[in-house]
Scaffold this active site. Structure first.
Site, mmCIF file in Angstrom:
data_model
loop_
_atom_site.group_PDB
_atom_site.id
_atom_site.type_symbol
_atom_site.label_atom_id
_atom_site.label_comp_id
_atom_site.label_asym_id
_atom_site.label_seq_id
_atom_site.Cartn_x
_atom_site.Cartn_y
_atom_site.Cartn_z
ATOM 1 C CG HIS A 67 -1.574 1.323 1.495
ATOM 2 N ND1 HIS A 67 -2.529 1.881 0.666
ATOM 3 C CD2 HIS A 67 -1.385 2.209 2.500
ATOM 4 C CE1 HIS A 67 -2.896 3.060 1.157
ATOM 5 N NE2 HIS A 67 -2.216 3.287 2.275
ATOM 6 C CG ASP A 96 6.734 18.631 -26.175
ATOM 7 O OD1 ASP A 96 6.943 18.168 -25.028
ATOM 8 O OD2 ASP A 96 6.070 18.038 -27.036
ATOM 9 C CD1 TRP A 132 5.744 3.456 4.387
ATOM 10 C CD2 TRP A 132 7.141 4.349 2.884
ATOM 11 N NE1 TRP A 132 6.029 4.741 4.777
ATOM 12 C CE2 TRP A 132 6.879 5.316 3.871
ATOM 13 C CE3 TRP A 132 7.992 4.686 1.822
ATOM 14 C CZ2 TRP A 132 7.450 6.593 3.841
ATOM 15 C CZ3 TRP A 132 8.553 5.963 1.800
ATOM 16 C CH2 TRP A 132 8.277 6.895 2.800
ATOM 17 C CB SER A 160 10.974 6.604 -13.859
ATOM 18 O OG SER A 160 9.857 7.434 -14.045
ATOM 19 C CB SER A 161 11.943 9.951 -9.836
ATOM 20 O OG SER A 161 10.787 9.282 -9.453
ATOM 21 C CG HIS A 244 11.762 14.934 6.211
ATOM 22 N ND1 HIS A 244 10.706 14.519 6.985
ATOM 23 C CD2 HIS A 244 11.538 16.236 5.943
ATOM 24 C CE1 HIS A 244 9.903 15.536 7.197
ATOM 25 N NE2 HIS A 244 10.388 16.598 6.577
ATOM 26 C CD GLU A 246 9.362 10.428 -2.200
ATOM 27 O OE1 GLU A 246 10.371 10.725 -2.874
ATOM 28 O OE2 GLU A 246 8.263 10.144 -2.699
ATOM 29 C CE1 TYR A 248 7.887 19.797 4.169
ATOM 30 C CE2 TYR A 248 9.557 18.162 4.680
ATOM 31 C CZ TYR A 248 8.616 19.076 5.096
ATOM 32 O OH TYR A 248 8.404 19.252 6.419
ATOM 33 C CB SER A 259 -0.426 28.900 -5.159
ATOM 34 O OG SER A 259 0.044 28.505 -3.891
ATOM 35 C CG HIS A 293 11.567 14.703 12.062
ATOM 36 N ND1 HIS A 293 11.359 15.919 11.478
ATOM 37 C CD2 HIS A 293 11.060 13.799 11.208
ATOM 38 C CE1 HIS A 293 10.751 15.754 10.319
ATOM 39 N NE2 HIS A 293 10.561 14.474 10.133
ATOM 40 C CG HIS A 294 11.147 10.362 9.811
ATOM 41 N ND1 HIS A 294 9.815 10.276 9.506
ATOM 42 C CD2 HIS A 294 11.626 11.408 9.098
ATOM 43 C CE1 HIS A 294 9.503 11.221 8.632
ATOM 44 N NE2 HIS A 294 10.576 11.926 8.376
ATOM 45 C CB THR A 319 4.438 25.000 6.931
ATOM 46 O OG1 THR A 319 5.665 24.309 6.703
ATOM 47 C CG2 THR A 319 3.308 24.198 6.361
ATOM 48 C CE LYS A 322 4.966 27.237 0.309
ATOM 49 N NZ LYS A 322 4.527 27.855 -0.914
ATOM 50 N NE ARG A 441 3.610 3.232 10.889
ATOM 51 C CZ ARG A 441 4.493 3.941 10.160
ATOM 52 N NH1 ARG A 441 5.445 4.649 10.753
ATOM 53 N NH2 ARG A 441 4.400 3.962 8.856
#
Ligand code: CU
Lengths: 516, 381
Positions: A67, A96, A132, A160-161, A244, A246, A248, A259, A293-294, A319, A322, A441
């Site tokens: 998932h 293009d 994951w 790819s990314s 991390h 990732e 963002y 926006s 922080h993870h 943040t 924004k 979890r």
């Protein structure tokens, strides 16, 4: 120069057209979204009641893993790349993407990556079952044999990314129409420019960490094995140095989308354009120095713990800027609530709630209680579902008339919104409670004190899932039989994309527009 | 009220509200656990305080921001004939809403820093307990007392599979809890044997990852006697959800009494090593040991899970030479999930489980092994 698309399947296989490739990315992402959603529903079905009733715990772990992987790498990231493909050239007045052949390639390797990842479900030993985040040594010494295919799939997704990111940077830096200075670019372009740099910085780190796993598994190294002089925590540092930013990567383009939408339906220009750009850049910078922080509970030295706590808290500042800017944009506007606007307002409110729980999680001592509980699950689903998924949905409703030349049904759109909005909150809000009450979890069974919240979450999840099937129907029926859209589509939207006809011709801006 | 076989339907809350009887409402609210427990240690209470403080800050900020949004959504609608304003920039405002959050963050960071410094002070402990995570149970070593034992889930399978009503401590109960004295500073030395686990007891405010090859420290002082329950908090494989933690905090006296009893029992087990058992005794004991320590992987029917855990039924080591069988169980298979059970199980238990595996599920090897053989094997004879 101007010619139409090729006929038949060849059009899609060989296309170098940014609109075709954008559409393929979006359809692919939607397919992955449904697949990842099915995995999620298996999880929620098992958790509907205490006790083991539907799946074996090992298969449950495969579901949580698949998932997460499918949603992050298959649904959210390709959807944003698809939107970038469609919109970036049109927004900056380019004909293009800068590197069209690479564009074709970066899309077409994705289906292979995900076919390989999904096929692990049918392999002996089952699919990856280590989450994951695939912490070693659970994902190395103790992993099922399919882990090797997982590693290869991650490599392809990463390639790819990276190609997608290079293409977007090259396009934005080289192909803007005359007069389109950097500080005139729409925020969606800005946020994607910054996101693309993040991708180039961290995808190689992900490739590195899975390669180290591969070496540990097959070639006798001990990067993550203490017995051989390695360190399992090293894995987490490298993973989150990728992981991390990732996060963002999955939210900055969303900032760009809302926006664009909020000003249109507030009939008022975006408040604080420049500060939005600076805030995005600061968030991107901070995203590189908060990864641990993870890992507050791994037992880092006190100084490290404090540093990562302060740095993480700081993210609240840009943040917040924004959120305040979006609020100020709506203030004293002339508001209407078409479907894209509804999704965008829900984005701002729910993303802010996710931000609040994020701020709480940043407080290291409190994190000792929150870490690895459903409180964290609630937190990141509040930033990712109303964040990434709602913004992508808003973008589809906002630009679909431009892409297809047809208008969706506002009644259907709003129904979709309310079903999704209610489903989402019913699913994820109770997770704050079950987490605080002490539910870890990634467990397939739990004590009765968590039963009520879990049952509510499961009901919400099926509602949310149903809402997405309605979305599929709405998009298809719009493309097939929606009423004709005008060129401007909305009352007075800003941006070059609204100056071309609806549907946007196969080639736009073959001669660059004049930007004043 | 926890004695329900299944979770009570949340819809029952509605009638409770309708009836409006204060008592049942209060009961319902009590039943729906929705917040972090305050816990029974200075640390957990301190964390709870921080948590609530952060929560109210967030509520406050949320109320301000969302009210402004709601105000615009109600009063600045096009359908009310409102004409949009044109302002779109204000450096003053941008500075204000950068500076105010920074100030709030500093106010949050000060107590958090103090709390963290306290949490990291593992010095001057009265006793040490070494905690080791295994797939999927915990081992507790009382470092100064020459006492150690495993602690595994004791909820019967029938309850998990829904064949029996669930007990009040479903999935949060173990065969051997960690017994500790109250009002003593206890230092936990936390590590793991295989993958990463995390030792978490909410009421103590302690959560620390158990990392193979490294020892991490944490500590606690428990104020009140009682039984406190927690769970492994880091995904550690198939039975991650089934390795609970139970801490039984007792007065100093009761703790001492328990300690003596345990040490006497351990001595008795050592005694048993030299005894000779009959086949039936070993087989019966072996079945118990197998179901507790091996069935999670090799399954109760001995057939394992193809591709992950090998079958022991009719193939391989269990129907091969007995010496090799003993060796696999005592020393494990390096680099696989098959751990060395030599340090985990007593000689009696290993002899019993080997005997069981060789004769259960139709293996019928007809041979057996005695605790003394296992002892000799461990000594390298
Ligand atoms: Cu564990």
């Amino acid at each position: 120069m101007a010619h139409g698309p090729a006929k038949g399947i060849a059009r899609w296989l060989y296309t170098t057209n940014h609109k075709d490739i954008g559409s393929m990315y979006l359809w692919f992402s939607f397919a992955m979204f449904l697949l990842g959603g099915v995995f999620a529903l298996v999880i929620r079905a098992e958790l509907f009641q205490p006790g083991l009733q539907i799946v074996d715990p090992n298969f449950f772990n495969q579901m949580t893993t698949m998932h997460g992987l499918v949603m992050v790498f298959g649904a959210v990231m390709p959807a944003f790349v698809g939107l970038a493909n469609w919109m970036v050239p049109m927004m900056i007045g380019a004909p293009d993407m800068a590197l069209p052949r690479m564009n074709n390639w970066s899309f077409w390797i994705l289906p292979f990556a995900f076919a390989m990842l999904t096929s692990t479900l049918f392999m002996e030993g089952g699919a990856p079952n280590f989450g994951w985040t695939f912490y070693a040594p659970l994902s190395t010494t103790y992993a099922p044999p399919s882990v090797t295919f997982f590693i290869f799939a991650i490599h392809i997704m990463g390639a790819s990314s990276i190609m997608g990111a290079i293409n977007i940077i090259a396009t934005i830096l080289n192909m803007r129409a005359p007069g389109m200075t950097l500080m005139k670019m729409p925020l969606f372009v800005w946020t994607w420019l910054i996101t693309a740099y993040l991708l180039i910085a961290v995808m190689p780190v992900l490739a590195g960490v899975v390669t180290m796993m591969l070496m540990d598994i097959h070639f006798g190294t001990s990067f993550f094995n203490a017995a051989g002089g390695g360190d399992p925590v090293l894995f987490q540092h490298i993973f989150w140095f990728f992981g991390h930013p990732e996060v963002y990567i999955m939210i900055l383009p969303a900032f760009g989308i809302v926006s664009a939408i909020i000003p249109t339906f507030s009939r008022k220009p975006l408040f604080g354009y420049a500060s939005m750009v600076y805030a995005t850049a600061s968030i991107a910078f901070l995203s590189f120095i908060v990864w641990a922080h993870h890992m507050f509970t791994v037992g880092m030295p006190l100084a490290g713990e404090l540093f990562f706590m302060y740095a993480t808290m700081l993210i609240a500042v840009p943040t917040g800027v924004k959120v305040f800017n979006w609020t100020a944009t709506m203030f004293k506007g002339s508001l209407t609530f078409e479907t894209p606007m509804l999704f965008s307002i829900a984005f701002v409110i729910l993303f802010t709630i996710g931000g609040f729980s994020g701020l709480m999680l940043a407080i290291a001592p409190a994190d000792f209680q929150y870490h690895d509980t459903y409180f964290v699950v609630a937190h990141f689903h509040y930033v990712l579902v109303p964040g990434a998924i709602f913004s992508i949905t808003a973008a589809v409703y906002y630009w679909l008339p431009k892409w297809s030349g047809r208008m969706y049904s506002e009644v259907m759109g709003k129904t979709h919104f309310w079903l999704a909005f209610i489903g989402l909150n019913v699913t994820f809000f109770p997770m704050h409670f079950s987490g605080l009450a002490g539910m870890p979890r990634r467990i397939p069974d739990y004590h009765m004190m968590f039963a009520d919240w879990n049952m509510i979450s499961s009901i919400g999840a099926f509602l949310f899932g149903g809402a997405q099937v309605l979305f599929l129907y709405i998009v298809i029926s719009t493309i097939v039989s929606g009423r004709k859209a005008t060129d401007k589509v909305w009352e007075n939207p800003e941006g070059l994309e609204w100056t071309v006809p609806s549907p946007a011709p196969y080639h736009t801006f073959s001669t660059p527009p004049e930007v004043k | 009220m926890l004695n329900r076989a299944h979770g009570r339907s949340p819809w029952l809350l509605a009638p409770a509200l309708l009836v409006g009887s204060y008592q049942s409402l209060a009961e319902e609210v009590e039943r729906w656990k929705y917040n972090m427990p305050e816990g029974v240690t200075p640390v957990s209470q301190n964390i709870h305080g921080l948590h609530m403080e952060m929560f109210w800050w967030c509520v406050g900020i949320g109320v301000v921001v969302f009210s402004i949004m709601l105000f615009s959504m109600i009063f600045h609608r096009k359908s009310r004939g409102v004409k949009p304003a044109h302002f779109h920039e204000s450096t003053t405002l941008e500075i204000i809403w950068t500076v105010i959050p920074v100030v709030i963050l500093i106010l949050m960071a000060i107590p958090a820093t103090k709390s963290l410094i306290n949490l990291y002070d593992t010095s001057e402990a009265d006793m040490d307990v070494l905690i080791t995570g295994y797939q999927w149970r915990w081992k507790y070593d009382y470092v100064d007392e020459d006492l150690s034992f495993f602690s595994s889930l004791s909820t019967p399978r029938e309850q998990i599979e829904g064949l029996a009503p669930k007990g009040p401590h479903y999935l949060l109960e173990v065969d051997e809890p960690l017994v500790v004295p109250i009002n003593k500073k206890i230092r936990f030395l936390i590590t793991a044997n295989d993958v990463i686990h995390a030792w978490w007891v909410p009421a103590l405010g302690v959560k620390k990852d158990a990392i193979p090859g490294f020892i991490k420290e944490s500590w606690t002082i428990i104020n009140e006697p009682g039984v406190y329950r927690g769970q492994c908090a880091e995904l550690c494989g198939r039975d991650h959800g089934f390795m609970p933690i139970v801490v039984d905090a007792r007065t100093e006296e009761d703790y001492r009494a328990w300690l003596q009893e345990k040490q006497a029992a351990a001595a008795a087990i050592r005694e048993l090593t030299s005894k000779t058992f009959t086949f039936d005794e070993l087989y019966a004991r072996g079945e118990e040991v197998y179901n507790r320590s091996c069935a999670a992987c090799h399954q109760v029917n001995g057939e394992g899970i193809p591709g992950t855990f090998p079958s022991l039924k009719g193939v391989g080591v269990a129907v091969g030479p007995i010496d090799h069988h003993i060796d696999v169980v005592v020393n494990g298979v390096k680099g696989t999930a098959m751990q060395a059970f030599g340090p985990q199980l007593s000689e009696v238990d290993i002899a019993a489980v080997v005997t069981y595996e060789r004769n259960a599920w139709g293996n019928n090897m007809g041979d057996m092994t005695q605790p003394i053989d296992i002892y000799n094997h461990k000594q390298g004879n």
